[in-house]
Design a protein around this motif. Structure first.
Motif, short mmCIF file in Angstrom:
data_model
loop_
_atom_site.label_atom_id
_atom_site.label_comp_id
_atom_site.label_asym_id
_atom_site.label_seq_id
_atom_site.Cartn_x
_atom_site.Cartn_y
_atom_site.Cartn_z
N GLN A 45 1.20 -1.79 0.42
CA GLN A 45 0.08 0.17 -0.26
C GLN A 45 1.04 1.13 0.23
O GLN A 45 1.58 1.43 0.55
N ASN A 46 0.80 1.85 -1.10
CA ASN A 46 1.56 3.23 -1.32
C ASN A 46 1.15 4.70 -0.64
O ASN A 46 1.79 5.38 0.08
N ARG A 47 -0.28 4.12 -0.12
CA ARG A 47 -0.92 5.58 -0.57
C ARG A 47 -2.02 5.48 0.88
O ARG A 47 -2.35 4.71 1.03
N SER A 48 -1.61 6.50 2.33
CA SER A 48 -2.58 6.34 3.14
C SER A 48 -3.94 7.11 3.34
O SER A 48 -3.61 8.04 1.98
N PRO A 49 -4.57 6.34 3.63
CA PRO A 49 -5.52 6.91 4.08
C PRO A 49 -5.72 9.34 4.20
O PRO A 49 -6.91 9.42 3.58
N VAL A 50 -5.08 9.06 5.06
CA VAL A 50 -4.36 10.56 5.54
C VAL A 50 -3.19 10.27 5.14
O VAL A 50 -2.43 9.82 5.70
N ALA A 51 -3.09 12.35 4.20
CA ALA A 51 -1.96 11.77 3.47
C ALA A 51 -0.57 12.15 4.44
O ALA A 51 0.26 12.24 3.69
N GLU A 52 -1.05 12.44 5.27
CA GLU A 52 0.52 13.34 6.43
C GLU A 52 0.38 11.70 6.81
O GLU A 52 2.31 12.20 7.89
N ALA A 53 0.11 11.38 6.68
CA ALA A 53 0.02 9.52 7.24
C ALA A 53 1.19 9.01 6.60
O ALA A 53 0.92 8.13 5.86
#
Length: 103
Positions: A45-53
């Motif tokens: 998984q490259n992207r977290s649901p919260v961009a800053e996390a």
């Protein structure tokens, strides 16, 4: 008989809390239940649901990242960028072991 007794006692201590602290599957389940709201917690998984996390893979790949560093971070009282999630010491060790397994 004495040697056998000593061997049993040593075996009991050898399989104590150190073995429990490495429950990566439990750490993965906790990550999915507690952390996945904000973080990408699965391998790939490259992207977290919260961009800053950061993703857990990115955390694991941080130079110098250790179980101790993760344990300190996860047990600190307050983080401005994280909700105040309370985990037991065993849960913290298991989540830390899971994160480090993603490296």
């Amino acid at each position: 008989m004495r040697t056998a007794t000593v061997a049993v006692i040593v075996g009991i201590f050898a399989t104590g809390s150190a073995a429990r602290a490495q429950d990566i599957l439990h750490g993965r389940r906790l990550a999915l239940e507690v952390c996945a709201t904000c973080h990408a917690v699965l391998a790939g998984q490259n992207r977290s649901p919260v961009a800053e996390a950061p993703s857990f893979e990115a955390v694991a790949a941080t130079p110098g990242m250790t179980a101790m560093a993760l344990n300190v971070w996860l047990t600190a009282q307050s983080h401005p960028t994280m909700p105040n999630i309370i985990l037991s010491p065993t849960d913290v060790q298991d989540v830390s072991a899971y994160i480090l397994s993603l490296e």
